[in-house]
Design an enzyme around this catalytic site. Sequence first.
Site, PDB file in Angstrom:
ATOM      1  CG  HIS A 188      -0.200   0.047   2.530  1.00  0.00           C
ATOM      2  ND1 HIS A 188       0.328   1.207   3.057  1.00  0.00           N
ATOM      3  CD2 HIS A 188       0.096  -0.934   3.415  1.00  0.00           C
ATOM      4  CE1 HIS A 188       0.908   0.945   4.207  1.00  0.00           C
ATOM      5  NE2 HIS A 188       0.796  -0.351   4.450  1.00  0.00           N
ATOM      6  N   GLY A 189       0.267   2.362  -0.472  1.00  0.00           N
ATOM      7  CA  GLY A 189       0.945   3.649  -0.418  1.00  0.00           C
ATOM      8  C   GLY A 189       1.126   4.119   1.022  1.00  0.00           C
ATOM      9  CD  GLU A 235      -4.622   9.689   7.597  1.00  0.00           C
ATOM     10  OE1 GLU A 235      -5.014   9.140   8.642  1.00  0.00           O
ATOM     11  OE2 GLU A 235      -5.384  10.244   6.787  1.00  0.00           O
ATOM     12  CB  THR A 259       0.285   0.888  11.178  1.00  0.00           C
ATOM     13  OG1 THR A 259       1.064   2.074  11.019  1.00  0.00           O
ATOM     14  CG2 THR A 259      -1.129   1.146  10.699  1.00  0.00           C
ATOM     15  CD  GLU A 294       2.305  -4.903   8.253  1.00  0.00           C
ATOM     16  OE1 GLU A 294       2.610  -6.120   8.225  1.00  0.00           O
ATOM     17  OE2 GLU A 294       2.951  -4.026   7.659  1.00  0.00           O
ATOM     18  CG  ASP A 335      -2.310  -7.610  16.151  1.00  0.00           C
ATOM     19  OD1 ASP A 335      -1.951  -6.482  16.553  1.00  0.00           O
ATOM     20  OD2 ASP A 335      -3.245  -8.252  16.663  1.00  0.00           O
ATOM     21  CE  LYS A 383       7.343   1.968  13.018  1.00  0.00           C
ATOM     22  NZ  LYS A 383       7.613   1.841  11.587  1.00  0.00           N
TER      23      LYS A 383
END
Length: 207
Positions: free
Chosen positions: A11-12, A15, A23, A89, A91, A100
């Site tokens: 994916h691009g 946010e 994420t 993705e 988890d 991070k």
Amino acid sequence: MTDRLLVLVRHGQSEWNLKNLFTGWKDPGLTEKGVAEAIEAGKKLKAQGLVFDVAFTSVLTRAQTTLDLMLNELGQTGLPTSKNLALNERDYGDLSGLNKDDARKKWGEEQVHVWRRSYDVPPPGGESLKDTLARALPYYVQEILPCVLRGERTLVAAHGNSLRALIMVLEKLTPESILKRELGTGAPVIYRLNADSTVASKLDLAE
């Protein structure tokens, strides 16, 4: 001759990628840059003269939007599409939503590095890459690969770690090798497969 085409696209930019947050299964949308990356990916695929018969994506918005934008560029907005959490993705569990750098302050640089880059050590409440592979690989073998081998030209829009699972099988990589593989956002990788599901050719459009 059967065209056993499989195209993988991460994916691009989302946010949360931009904000440097873990994420995982959280569901932020794409940034302006991410939208542009997805549109550009569609243009690159169109420039290759590619047409698709079927698509697969995760249940997360950032992957679905990337797919929609690519298909719009390709003029294939009605393409049959399967959405499945097997392609989600990894988890990140308790790390999800954390910056991070903040995570490194809380647990230490070394521990966070282990969670991010080891093959089989999951973060608290989350998945390791090995766990992610354990759900993504059966889905690939049972759902995606049969389409490709039938000659259905297949487009997959998913996530860094779920795509690593597919690439690990396609390219017969070791866990150590796949951990080092970086996948750029919105960068298509074009595979053509032999009848025995091995890779006949690979073209990375990020290069």
